[in-house]
Design an enzyme around this catalytic site. Structure first.
Site, PDB file in Angstrom:
ATOM      1  N   ASP A  83      34.323  43.797   8.840  1.00 54.06           N
ATOM      2  CA  ASP A  83      34.202  43.516   7.398  1.00 54.06           C
ATOM      3  C   ASP A  83      34.843  44.638   6.587  1.00 54.06           C
ATOM      4  O   ASP A  83      34.166  45.540   6.160  1.00 54.06           O
ATOM      5  CB  ASP A  83      32.720  43.331   7.058  1.00 54.06           C
ATOM      6  CG  ASP A  83      32.499  42.870   5.637  1.00 54.06           C
ATOM      7  OD1 ASP A  83      33.464  42.489   4.959  1.00 54.06           O
ATOM      8  OD2 ASP A  83      31.332  42.907   5.196  1.00 54.06           O
ATOM      9  N   GLU A 104      38.458  37.501   5.355  1.00 53.20           N
ATOM     10  CA  GLU A 104      37.102  37.996   5.641  1.00 53.20           C
ATOM     11  C   GLU A 104      36.704  37.445   7.005  1.00 53.20           C
ATOM     12  O   GLU A 104      37.271  36.457   7.481  1.00 53.20           O
ATOM     13  CB  GLU A 104      36.124  37.474   4.573  1.00 53.20           C
ATOM     14  CG  GLU A 104      36.252  38.125   3.218  1.00 53.20           C
ATOM     15  CD  GLU A 104      35.247  39.268   3.001  1.00 53.20           C
ATOM     16  OE1 GLU A 104      34.657  39.772   3.997  1.00 53.20           O
ATOM     17  OE2 GLU A 104      35.081  39.672   1.838  1.00 53.20           O
ATOM     18  N   ASP A 114      36.784  48.528   0.861  1.00 53.18           N
ATOM     19  CA  ASP A 114      35.474  49.196   0.849  1.00 53.18           C
ATOM     20  C   ASP A 114      34.598  48.638   1.967  1.00 53.18           C
ATOM     21  O   ASP A 114      34.727  47.483   2.357  1.00 53.18           O
ATOM     22  CB  ASP A 114      34.782  49.037  -0.517  1.00 53.18           C
ATOM     23  CG  ASP A 114      34.589  47.587  -0.938  1.00 53.18           C
ATOM     24  OD1 ASP A 114      35.549  46.793  -0.823  1.00 53.18           O
ATOM     25  OD2 ASP A 114      33.470  47.227  -1.364  1.00 53.18           O
ATOM     26  N   GLU A 156      34.554  45.115  -3.315  1.00 53.25           N
ATOM     27  CA  GLU A 156      34.109  43.757  -3.004  1.00 53.25           C
ATOM     28  C   GLU A 156      32.624  43.726  -2.668  1.00 53.25           C
ATOM     29  O   GLU A 156      31.893  42.820  -3.059  1.00 53.25           O
ATOM     30  CB  GLU A 156      34.921  43.170  -1.831  1.00 53.25           C
ATOM     31  CG  GLU A 156      34.700  41.664  -1.598  1.00 53.25           C
ATOM     32  CD  GLU A 156      33.481  41.316  -0.749  1.00 53.25           C
ATOM     33  OE1 GLU A 156      33.040  40.153  -0.812  1.00 53.25           O
ATOM     34  OE2 GLU A 156      32.949  42.179  -0.032  1.00 53.25           O
ATOM     35  N   GLU A 157      32.169  44.755  -1.958  1.00 51.57           N
ATOM     36  CA  GLU A 157      30.761  44.778  -1.521  1.00 51.57           C
ATOM     37  C   GLU A 157      29.802  44.971  -2.685  1.00 51.57           C
ATOM     38  O   GLU A 157      28.587  44.878  -2.511  1.00 51.57           O
ATOM     39  CB  GLU A 157      30.558  45.892  -0.479  1.00 51.57           C
ATOM     40  CG  GLU A 157      31.340  45.703   0.817  1.00 51.57           C
ATOM     41  CD  GLU A 157      30.835  44.544   1.676  1.00 51.57           C
ATOM     42  OE1 GLU A 157      29.849  43.898   1.286  1.00 51.57           O
ATOM     43  OE2 GLU A 157      31.455  44.274   2.728  1.00 51.57           O
ATOM     44  N   HIS A 188      27.896  44.369   8.322  1.00 49.25           N
ATOM     45  CA  HIS A 188      26.742  45.089   7.753  1.00 49.25           C
ATOM     46  C   HIS A 188      25.732  45.526   8.806  1.00 49.25           C
ATOM     47  O   HIS A 188      24.666  46.016   8.455  1.00 49.25           O
ATOM     48  CB  HIS A 188      26.013  44.261   6.677  1.00 49.25           C
ATOM     49  CG  HIS A 188      26.880  43.888   5.504  1.00 49.25           C
ATOM     50  ND1 HIS A 188      26.372  43.681   4.255  1.00 49.25           N
ATOM     51  CD2 HIS A 188      28.224  43.708   5.392  1.00 49.25           C
ATOM     52  CE1 HIS A 188      27.375  43.358   3.422  1.00 49.25           C
ATOM     53  NE2 HIS A 188      28.497  43.373   4.099  1.00 49.25           N
ATOM     54  N   HIS A 223      39.435  43.410   1.043  1.00 50.48           N
ATOM     55  CA  HIS A 223      38.783  44.589   0.440  1.00 50.48           C
ATOM     56  C   HIS A 223      38.780  45.729   1.452  1.00 50.48           C
ATOM     57  O   HIS A 223      38.656  45.519   2.658  1.00 50.48           O
ATOM     58  CB  HIS A 223      37.382  44.265  -0.055  1.00 50.48           C
ATOM     59  CG  HIS A 223      36.375  43.942   1.008  1.00 50.48           C
ATOM     60  ND1 HIS A 223      35.658  44.905   1.680  1.00 50.48           N
ATOM     61  CD2 HIS A 223      35.949  42.749   1.506  1.00 50.48           C
ATOM     62  CE1 HIS A 223      34.833  44.319   2.531  1.00 50.48           C
ATOM     63  NE2 HIS A 223      34.990  43.020   2.466  1.00 50.48           N
TER      64      HIS A 223
END
Lengths: 422, 422
Positions: A134, A192, A103, A168-169, A392, A101
């Site tokens: 990430d 990931e 995003d 994805e998030e 995150h 991903h």
């Protein structure tokens, strides 16, 4: 190590600076939700250079909403394109999806960052910035793997389908759109941040909301009311007990070193409207992990039943039952047999490159692998550079060495899985 | 009952319809904070009819802020006048302040009201509407008492100072402004809704905020974080324990039938920002009751010391202490000796009118009596019609019968306390 493996190793070593530049540029494009288009343009440019067949499209909500698994808070994906690049094989081999991903989650409180959250700064072998771990590091590892193979003129029998997806998030609408568009394969890898562990199984998750009721009164005579905060504390304890019960039944050895395989996280609490009043309503929101062996529906039902038992603990809940709601995003769990050939191949290539056995575990979080497996019928492994602990968080970074190791392992795995045609 | 007492009784009986009309008009004017001016105009008109010396002014923040007891969230009291009417005595008697606040709390969720919250509707002997009990019923009782005495041509030795004040619901700036303007007396009565109980002592209160810290982590690996919600539950329990300790020392017989003389109410809780993250901060807000025997400073210090003990329960709090803050409004406690002559007189008149002994208690909430007593040196009794349970709630109402009984008791008490000159 055979000659071809050495060539791949050397190619990647020689192109580390190029890989770092690519990752830096990717990170510097703050591709938070709705802002993915610029970095996707860079991805497209790269895939064009590699000679892949390129597919760029903005997913349409009307096409996705028929899927039970679809979640979004957006009203449209305009300006948020998915990008797929297909490297057609010569035929007769197994196909592979490489999914990542593009995003990233928001940077959060900028004050907690030592640098600009999107600096892409390199220091002591680490590249810093939101999305570095990430999962732009993983995306770059995949691109480097493909570039090494193509540059070394290695041809494959099976197709490789590279996917740079949005959303994805926020529940996986980008990957769901790829499936909906017809992209399926014999297996998939998502790099990931697993800290180079191999996750053949992934925890799914759902968000829940529980509304707890009380009875208001003036704070000076609080004994005339019933505090929804005190009742919410009982609900939290009851959910903690639920977590214990759910985890006690887990025997899968992939979970043996995970303290709580399927956590229940109470993430938010709010209630009451006035310091001097007994609060009459408290809302708690959280995330419940869904095991690879479970369906979302099973977990929803079990949770509802468990909350009904509150009335056995406190008769208040008999007359004032809590309200349970499932809201926001959910991520499907995923599982692949650990005897699956892709697990065997990836494990062998890991050992070949790093000279040690990989750790096989079940992931403590969901990925788009749940969609690929359950909706796209494509068994999926999650394996990549970067540490979950960084994702995150402020000052997110990735160790660059791991990006290149992952690229090498992926390149070798691709060849082995898809089959070499010349 | 002597002849004059009978005359007062009859006068009030005869003028019940007039009293109900007045209360209805008062309630229909929604005098929430900032909107007191229309109902104050009605009060002024009434005081003018009675021939009182009238004083109308908008309190000035610059005059009040020198007082430690001053609290307000407003930037000005423009358009929110205080009204005072003085009935000068002939001299040689004791003066009496009759104080009532004209501001009402907001109606809250209108859907919870069976009728318009400011309907003033009369049904089955009750008058409905926000402010009916808290405390326009008490204000009307005072006005009727004065009107009865003036109409019956009864003259007093001592002055009666009638005060219709703003801002009681927000910390008492209106009454503080009266004191600041020089209004003091030998004693005061505030007819807040005591359900006809006599409160020579009143609980004060303060608002506190406690910030509880945790450590964030992804919900899927929640064991890597520390939940501020779980820690907040310990803080709530610790405060519950504090409430027990504080109340165990209370021996005052005025508190004997009150379940928790000095409650600690946790009124609000909020924390966490994302269902899938371990919450790293929770804020709780509440109200702590301050005993008539205590000062605000003592209670602030005791609370701070108690919270420091959290580290004995859980070492987390040693490295991550809670933050305590005192914010918003506070109400001073108040106490008057129960041997005070005004208590004796009021008790006797109560017995005379209702044929039974009044209940003497300590109030579970603060009133402007704390300011009158502590800042204005004016010993204060709280006694009035209406039930506390109704105040601040949907479908607030007052029993009209109690308004007239209170008016009669007040009229007789005024005569007895101030002394009759003819």
């Amino acid at each position: 190590m055979n000659e071809q493996a050495s060539a791949i190793h050397e190619w990647i070593q020689k192109h580390e600076a190029k890989g770092i530049r690519m990752l830096k540029r990717f990170v510097q494009e703050a591709s938070t939700q709705g802002n993915e288009k610029n970095v996707q343009a860079m991805v497209v440019e790269k895939l064009r250079q590699l000679g892949l067949e390129i597919d760029i499209w903005e997913p349409k909500i009307r096409d996705l909403k028929k899927h039970e698994a679809f979640v979004t808070a957006r009203s449209s994906f305009r300006d948020s394109p998915n990008v797929v690049g297909v490297w057609k094989g010569s035929g007769g081999g197994r196909s592979l999806i490489l999914n990542g991903h593009i995003d990233v989650v928001p940077e959060g409180d900028v004050k907690l960052w030592e640098d600009d959250p999107f600096s892409g700064k390199v220091k002591d072998g680490r590249l810093y910035g939101r999305g570095s771990t990430d999962m732009k590091g993983g995306n770059v590892a995949m691109i480097l793997a493909l570039e090494a193979l193509i540059s070394l003129d290695i041809s494959l029998k099976g197709d490789v389908i590279f996917q740079s997806v949005i959303e994805e998030e926020s529940g996986g609408a980008g990957t769901l759109a790829c499936i909906e568009r017809g992209y399926r394969a014999d297996a998939a890898i998502i790099p990931e941040p697993t800290n180079m562990k191999i996750f053949p199984k992934q925890q799914g998750s759902m968000w829940f909301r529980v509304v707890v009721h009380g009875m208001s009164a003036h704070g000076g005579t609080r004994y005339e009311g019933v505090s929804a905060i005190e009742k919410a504390m009982k609900v939290v304890q009851h959910l903690q007990e639920f977590e214990k019960v759910r985890n006690a039944r887990i025997t899968d050895p992939l979970y043996q070193s995970i303290p709580i395989p399927l956590p229940i996280n109470i993430g938010k609490i709010s209630g009451g409207s006035w310091p001097s009043s007994v609060p009459d309503e408290v809302t708690i929101e959280g995330r419940i992990g869904v095991g690879p062996h479970e369906t979302l529906t099973q977990v929803r039902e079990e949770t509802a039943t468990w909350l009904q038992k509150l009335s056995e603990i406190d008769s208040w809940f008999e007359s004032h039952p809590t309200q349970l709601e499932w809201f926001g995003a959910h991520w499907l769990p995923s599982q692949m047999n650990i005897e699956h050939d892709l697990v065997t191949i990836l494990t062998a290539q890991f050992r070949g490159v790093l000279g040690k056995d990989p750790i096989l575990e079940a992931s403590p979080w969901g990925t788009d692998g749940g969609l690929l497996t359950n909706v796209g019928d494509t068994p999926t492994i999650v394996f990549g550079p970067g540490q979950t602990e960084m994702a995150h968080f402020p000052n997110e970074y990735i160790e660059l060495k791991k990006v290149f190791e992952a690229a090498e392992i992926l390149a070798l795995t691709i060849v082995e899985w898809c089959g070499q045609s010349k």
